[in-house]
Structures are given as C-alpha cells and as structure tokens.
Design a protein around this motif. Structure first.
Motif, PDB file in Angstrom:
ATOM      1  N   ASN A 395       0.839  -1.195   0.000  1.00  0.00           N
ATOM      2  CA  ASN A 395       0.000   0.000   0.000  1.00  0.00           C
ATOM      3  C   ASN A 395       0.881   1.255   0.000  1.00  0.00           C
ATOM      4  OD1 ASN A 395      -1.738   2.069   0.513  1.00  0.00           O
ATOM      5  ND2 ASN A 395      -2.628   1.159   2.383  1.00  0.00           N
ATOM      6  N   PRO A 396       0.793   2.077  -1.049  1.00  0.00           N
ATOM      7  CA  PRO A 396       1.654   3.263  -1.124  1.00  0.00           C
ATOM      8  C   PRO A 396       1.484   4.198   0.081  1.00  0.00           C
ATOM      9  CG  PRO A 396       0.367   3.022  -3.140  1.00  0.00           C
ATOM     10  CD  PRO A 396      -0.100   1.961  -2.209  1.00  0.00           C
ATOM     11  N   ASP A 397       0.298   4.198   0.707  1.00  0.00           N
ATOM     12  CA  ASP A 397       0.085   5.070   1.879  1.00  0.00           C
ATOM     13  C   ASP A 397       1.047   4.700   3.011  1.00  0.00           C
ATOM     14  OD1 ASP A 397      -1.887   6.295   0.523  1.00  0.00           O
ATOM     15  OD2 ASP A 397      -3.544   5.249   1.556  1.00  0.00           O
ATOM     16  N   ASP A 398       1.363   3.395   3.092  1.00  0.00           N
ATOM     17  CA  ASP A 398       2.286   2.956   4.140  1.00  0.00           C
ATOM     18  C   ASP A 398       3.717   3.446   3.869  1.00  0.00           C
ATOM     19  OD1 ASP A 398       0.322   1.617   5.467  1.00  0.00           O
ATOM     20  OD2 ASP A 398       0.795  -0.358   4.610  1.00  0.00           O
ATOM     21  N   TYR A 399       3.956   3.870   2.649  1.00  0.00           N
ATOM     22  CA  TYR A 399       5.317   4.279   2.266  1.00  0.00           C
ATOM     23  C   TYR A 399       5.396   5.761   1.924  1.00  0.00           C
ATOM     24  CZ  TYR A 399       6.077  -0.670   2.330  1.00  0.00           C
ATOM     25  OH  TYR A 399       6.147  -1.960   2.751  1.00  0.00           O
ATOM     26  N   ALA A 400       4.432   6.528   2.456  1.00  0.00           N
ATOM     27  CA  ALA A 400       4.360   7.956   2.091  1.00  0.00           C
ATOM     28  C   ALA A 400       5.687   8.652   2.379  1.00  0.00           C
ATOM     29  CB  ALA A 400       3.219   8.618   2.847  1.00  0.00           C
ATOM     30  N   PHE A 401       6.235   8.428   3.565  1.00  0.00           N
ATOM     31  CA  PHE A 401       7.486   9.128   3.903  1.00  0.00           C
ATOM     32  C   PHE A 401       8.625   8.658   3.007  1.00  0.00           C
ATOM     33  CE2 PHE A 401       9.168   5.564   6.442  1.00  0.00           C
ATOM     34  CZ  PHE A 401      10.549   5.762   6.336  1.00  0.00           C
ATOM     35  N   TYR A 402       8.602   7.376   2.703  1.00  0.00           N
ATOM     36  CA  TYR A 402       9.674   6.780   1.893  1.00  0.00           C
ATOM     37  C   TYR A 402       9.622   7.317   0.459  1.00  0.00           C
ATOM     38  CZ  TYR A 402      12.822   2.971   0.475  1.00  0.00           C
ATOM     39  OH  TYR A 402      13.883   2.228   0.022  1.00  0.00           O
ATOM     40  N   LEU A 403       8.398   7.464  -0.059  1.00  0.00           N
ATOM     41  CA  LEU A 403       8.237   8.021  -1.402  1.00  0.00           C
ATOM     42  C   LEU A 403       8.635   9.502  -1.433  1.00  0.00           C
ATOM     43  CD1 LEU A 403       4.944   6.167  -2.349  1.00  0.00           C
ATOM     44  CD2 LEU A 403       7.024   6.159  -3.750  1.00  0.00           C
ATOM     45  N   ASP A 404       8.348  10.204  -0.351  1.00  0.00           N
ATOM     46  CA  ASP A 404       8.723  11.625  -0.255  1.00  0.00           C
ATOM     47  C   ASP A 404      10.217  11.840  -0.513  1.00  0.00           C
ATOM     48  OD1 ASP A 404       6.419  12.976   0.182  1.00  0.00           O
ATOM     49  OD2 ASP A 404       6.808  13.466   2.298  1.00  0.00           O
ATOM     50  N   LEU A 405      11.017  10.876  -0.080  1.00  0.00           N
ATOM     51  CA  LEU A 405      12.470  11.015  -0.233  1.00  0.00           C
ATOM     52  C   LEU A 405      12.858  11.079  -1.705  1.00  0.00           C
ATOM     53  CD1 LEU A 405      13.556   8.372   2.447  1.00  0.00           C
ATOM     54  CD2 LEU A 405      13.298  10.840   2.755  1.00  0.00           C
ATOM     55  N   ARG A 406      11.978  10.523  -2.563  1.00  0.00           N
ATOM     56  CA  ARG A 406      12.225  10.561  -4.013  1.00  0.00           C
ATOM     57  C   ARG A 406      11.575  11.786  -4.655  1.00  0.00           C
ATOM     58  NH1 ARG A 406      13.522   6.204  -0.900  1.00  0.00           N
ATOM     59  NH2 ARG A 406      14.649   4.668  -2.135  1.00  0.00           N
ATOM     60  N   LYS A 407      10.797  12.504  -3.849  1.00  0.00           N
ATOM     61  CA  LYS A 407      10.083  13.680  -4.377  1.00  0.00           C
ATOM     62  C   LYS A 407      10.916  14.934  -4.209  1.00  0.00           C
ATOM     63  CE  LYS A 407       5.150  13.478  -3.524  1.00  0.00           C
ATOM     64  NZ  LYS A 407       4.218  13.884  -2.492  1.00  0.00           N
ATOM     65  N   TYR A 408      11.700  14.963  -3.123  1.00  0.00           N
ATOM     66  CA  TYR A 408      12.409  16.197  -2.774  1.00  0.00           C
ATOM     67  C   TYR A 408      13.921  15.985  -2.852  1.00  0.00           C
ATOM     68  CZ  TYR A 408       7.735  17.112  -1.021  1.00  0.00           C
ATOM     69  OH  TYR A 408       6.383  17.248  -0.925  1.00  0.00           O
ATOM     70  N   GLY A 409      14.466  16.153  -4.027  1.00  0.00           N
ATOM     71  CA  GLY A 409      15.931  16.074  -4.177  1.00  0.00           C
ATOM     72  C   GLY A 409      16.464  14.670  -4.037  1.00  0.00           C
ATOM     73  N   SER A 410      15.886  13.740  -4.789  1.00  0.00           N
ATOM     74  CA  SER A 410      16.363  12.351  -4.731  1.00  0.00           C
ATOM     75  C   SER A 410      17.792  12.249  -5.302  1.00  0.00           C
ATOM     76  CB  SER A 410      15.430  11.460  -5.547  1.00  0.00           C
ATOM     77  OG  SER A 410      15.759  10.108  -5.362  1.00  0.00           O
ATOM     78  N   VAL A 411      18.585  11.354  -4.743  1.00  0.00           N
ATOM     79  CA  VAL A 411      19.953  11.139  -5.246  1.00  0.00           C
ATOM     80  C   VAL A 411      20.251   9.634  -5.274  1.00  0.00           C
ATOM     81  CG1 VAL A 411      20.844  13.342  -4.353  1.00  0.00           C
ATOM     82  CG2 VAL A 411      21.022  11.283  -2.939  1.00  0.00           C
ATOM     83  N   PRO A 412      21.234   9.209  -6.091  1.00  0.00           N
ATOM     84  CA  PRO A 412      21.623   7.799  -6.050  1.00  0.00           C
ATOM     85  C   PRO A 412      22.139   7.451  -4.665  1.00  0.00           C
ATOM     86  CG  PRO A 412      22.913   9.027  -7.705  1.00  0.00           C
ATOM     87  CD  PRO A 412      22.035  10.004  -7.016  1.00  0.00           C
ATOM     88  N   HIS A 413      21.708   6.331  -4.142  1.00  0.00           N
ATOM     89  CA  HIS A 413      22.201   5.910  -2.828  1.00  0.00           C
ATOM     90  C   HIS A 413      22.088   4.407  -2.689  1.00  0.00           C
ATOM     91  CE1 HIS A 413      17.882   6.500  -2.186  1.00  0.00           C
ATOM     92  NE2 HIS A 413      17.957   5.780  -1.085  1.00  0.00           N
ATOM     93  N   ALA A 414      22.860   3.870  -1.773  1.00  0.00           N
ATOM     94  CA  ALA A 414      22.934   2.417  -1.580  1.00  0.00           C
ATOM     95  C   ALA A 414      23.173   2.130  -0.102  1.00  0.00           C
ATOM     96  CB  ALA A 414      24.078   1.836  -2.413  1.00  0.00           C
ATOM     97  N   GLY A 415      23.048   0.879   0.262  1.00  0.00           N
ATOM     98  CA  GLY A 415      23.294   0.525   1.661  1.00  0.00           C
ATOM     99  C   GLY A 415      23.283  -0.975   1.856  1.00  0.00           C
ATOM    100  N   PHE A 416      23.546  -1.374   3.071  1.00  0.00           N
ATOM    101  CA  PHE A 416      23.592  -2.812   3.364  1.00  0.00           C
ATOM    102  C   PHE A 416      23.319  -3.054   4.846  1.00  0.00           C
ATOM    103  CE2 PHE A 416      27.856  -1.307   4.259  1.00  0.00           C
ATOM    104  CZ  PHE A 416      28.287  -2.054   5.344  1.00  0.00           C
TER     105      PHE A 416
END
Ligand code: 4AD
Length: 448
Positions: A395-416
C-alpha cells in the motif's frame, strides 16, 4: 594494606605486592599441603595457591588452619575476596600466581548445575544465565564486543553518523509475514525488521549514516543461522556506485576481523579458531560473482562428489547448501551480485538494461557460515518506486514518507545490513548462532 580489587588482567603489574582480587571460583584442585584455585573475574583467568599453615611464614603471614580448610572445600562459582602476594611462575599457564594470605567468601554456591562434565544443549540453553560464565561463552562474548567496537570505529573513520532508527513502526516495511505485531494504544504496531527505510531519510540529511541495534523477524526457521531477535548494523550512503558500495562492505568486514585479532586474541585461542584463515580473509580480495554465473557454476559441478545440493535453475533462490558450496569453491568471503528482482525487496534498483536483475549483493562467509550481509542500490526514481510498491501488492500510503524522499531532491544511494550474530558465529568459528548473543530468541525459545 593490600591494594584492593585489582583486575586479574592487571595482576602482572603487581609482582611482589600484596593485592586483593574479587572473583569467582571456576575450579579447584590440590594435594596435601597445597590447594589451587582457578579464579575468574571476567577480565581473565588466574590461579591462586593456598599453602597449609606455616608455609607462608617467610611473608610473616599466616593463613590459618581454618581458612585453609575453607579453601580446600570451596565449591564451583563461590564468589570470593582473595588477598595474596603476586609471584611470577613460569610453570603456571598464566605466568603468574597468587600466594594466598587471606580469603573471604562473598557468596556461596551450592550444587552449581553446570559442572566440567558434558551437558546437552537443551540443558545448557535452559541455564543460559549460568552457561555464560563458561570459558568458551565468555570468549564468544569478547569477540562480539570486539566486533561492536570495530563497527563504531570503522564508521566513524569513514565519515558516518550514527542515526538511530525506531524499533516500533506504525506500518509494515519489507515483508509482512515476518513481522511481530504488538498493540500500540489500541492500534497495531510492528517491531522493526531493519532500520533501512528510516536510514534512507537519514542519508538525505547527513550523507552517510548507520544504525546498530536489535531487529525482529517472526521467521519460523529452525536452522543454526536464524534468530527471531538479532542485531543488525545497517549502513546507508549517497553517491556511491554499486562497486564502491561493495568495496566499503569489504573494508568493513576486514576491519571487524582485524579488530577481533587485535582485541580478542585470547578468545580466538580459547575457541581454537583458525587464525591463519582469518588473516587470509583480510589479506586477499573477496570474490565477486554474479548470481547467474554462480548458478552456472552450481549446474556444472552438480555431479561432483562434494556437491551436496539439489539441482538449481536460473531464477531460483539459493538454499543454504548452494551458498555453502559457492563459498567453499572460492575459499574466501564471496559477494553474489545482481539477483533476480523476483525474490528480492521492492526498493532495489534494476541493473541498467536488465529489468529482471537488481543491483544487489549478498556476502557469503567462507567455511559454510552463510550470508552475513545483504545490500543493494536503492531505486531513487519516484515513479519507478511507486510502480514497484503497487506490483508487490503493497500500500503506497504505508510508504508515504519513503516516497517523499524521491520527491524532494532524490539522489543515487545504496546501503547494506550486516547480521551481527552471523558475523560473530563466523569469526568465532562456532557452529550455531544461538551462542553468538547473550540470550537467544528462537522459534521455541524465549527464556531465560
Ligand atoms: O538480507 P537482509 O534481510 O537485509 C535487510 O534487511 C536490508 N534491509 C538491510 C539493508 O540493506 N540495510 O538482512 C541483513 C542481514 C543478513 O545478511 C543476515 O546476516 C542477517 O541480517 N539476518 C539474520 N541474522 C540472524 N537471524 C535471522 N533470522 C536473520 N535474518 C537476516
């Protein structure tokens, strides 16, 4: 007046002096005029010697018949305050000895359940609170500590900020079937499986972040690699390529192994860990193999005598026998990269030009210790991430904050994420993950 409460680790600084140590009796032995106490205080093990009265006259001290008899009858795990004179003694395996001049019992210990004889695993696990006092268990905890210490040091030296992700979460993150649910004032809440999604928010603020804490997975796995509560170190960073991300992971794993060699050599010795193998993992570059090449290798070798695994097709996930074979084949920690998107998490970025494979890697430890790290490049495009969320039935609503990170100045990033107990098991060379954490939580165990 004897110097009070010297740590056993420091006794060698006090040769010829009278000191007092607080300790537990790990074992005792003796004959005739002598009684030997093996003492431990958590910092080290050490031997104290009690001489029958009149033996210590040269020090002007007299232990007294009564004390000597008490010492001879001390039982395992009695806590004591002992005073004596530190002597260098080449015959003792510790190099030093304490010639007792006084002893006071602090806490008695009658019928201590864990004796030097062999016990079954269930019995030891039921008595985990006491089992932790044994030499091997202490050594494993020292290795765990060295790994934790090296983790903080490594990330500090590489410009990371510790960024604590929450344990309680209002919505399901990666995989709902593995979540532990709890009641949060009348609403459901879930225990964290990984701090990753929150760390991605941290990255957009601080560039390089890591968290390190307990995570929870309601996995009904009864393997020697699974816990339901374990510690995860998640790291997240902006502007690193997939290869640079693997370089960072490799440097981190090497730093942890080096940290254990430097800080806990005696623990490795107690566990009879092959130290030369550990040194080799630091000296040589880790192997990197693509998922598809790994599958082809497994297919080519499936008739080999040591190939103890089932046939596997491109597109299938590995079972632990496949992972074990791959890491044994290379004899080094091995990154398996670019798995099929179909069984990996929704947030992984596809390999350019190949939507079926994602830019991810699992690090397989050698010697059959299995996967210790899982990581990936993250999808940083809003629409593509949104579509993946829908495709995965989330459900995209559950990921609202996570999607926001791609809305406002998204950059390539990685992690582990690194599983601390998997790493401890590997470096300590123990068979089962349950010994890598003080109080393991597993499918059928939540006590003590
Ligand atoms: O591969 P995993 O599931 O990756 C993640 O959770 C990502 N969100 C991490 C990230 O990218 N920040 O788990 C990471 C590691 C595994 O490689 C393994 O070492 C360990 O966590 N792990 C477990 N350890 C003990 N018991 C379990 N049930 C584990 N499940 C995973």
């Amino acid at each position: 007046m004897a110097k009070e409460y010297v740590a056993i680790r420091d006794v060698k600084k006090h040769v010829g002096e009278e000191i007092t140590i607080g300790a537990w009796v790990a074992n005792k032995s003796g004959k005739g005029k002598l009684a030997f106490l093996q003492l431990r205080d958590g910092t080290a093990f050490f031997q104290a010697v009690a001489f029958k009265p009149n033996f210590l006259e040269k020090y002007g001290q007299e232990l007294g018949t009564e004390k000597f008899e008490i010492i001879k009858h001390l039982s395992q795990e009695t806590s004591v305050k002992v005073t004596g004179i530190v002597k260098e003694d080449a015959r003792s395996k510790f190099g030093y000895e304490l010639d007792l001049t006084d002893l006071e019992i602090l806490g008695s210990s009658l019928d201590y359940p864990i004796t030097p004889k062999e016990h079954g695993t269930d019995f030891l696990m039921d008595n985990r609170h006491l089992w932790l006092r044994s030499r091997k268990q202490m050594a494993i905890m020292q290795i765990r500590n060295a790994i934790i210490y090296s983790t903080y040091e490594f990330f500090d030296q590489n410009g990371f900020i510790k960024f604590d992700s929450p344990i309680l979460s209002g919505n399901a993150a990666e995989n709902t079937t593995e979540l532990f649910e709890t009641d949060y004032f009348g609403n459901p809440a879930f225990l964290s499986q990984s701090g990753q999604l929150y760390l991605e928010a941290g990255v957009m603020a601080l560039g390089r972040v890591f968290d390190f804490g307990p995570v929870f997975r309601a996995e009904k796995s009864k393997t020697r690699r699974h816990l339901t509560e374990f510690w995860m170190m998640d790291a997240e960073y902006s502007f690193l390529s997939h290869d640079q991300s693997l370089d960072l992971q490799e440097a981190y794993v090497k730093a942890m192994i080096q940290g254990v060699l430097d800080r806990a050599p005696q623990a490795l010795e107690i566990l009879a860990r092959d130290v030369e193998a550990l040194k080799k993992y630091i000296a040589e570059p880790f192997k990197r193999v693509s998922y598809d090449d790994a599958i082809s290798l497994l297919q080519e070798h499936e008739a080999d005598p040591d190939a103890d695994y089932e046939h596997i097709e491109h597109g299938d996930d590995f079972g632990s026998p496949h992972e074990t074979w791959i890491s044994n084949y290379f004899g080094l920690p091995t990154f398996v990269v670019n798995y099929p998107a179909s069984f990996k998490a929704f947030y992984m970025k596809p390999v350019p030009g190949n939507e079926d494979r994602v830019l991810c890697a699992d690090l397989l430890a050698p010697e059959g210790y299995g996967e210790i790290i899982g990581g990936s490049v993250r999808e940083d495009d809003y629409q593509k991430l949104y579509d993946k969320i829908i495709e995965n039935g989330l459900n995209p609503d559950d990921y609202a904050f996570y999607l926001d990170l791609r809305k406002y100045g998204s950059v390539p990033h990685a992690g582990f994420g690194l599983g601390l107990e998997r790493m401890v098991t590997f470096v300590a060379g123990t068979k089962h993950i349950r010994e890598a954490i003080p109080f393991p939580r597993m499918l059928h165990r939540i006590k003590p």
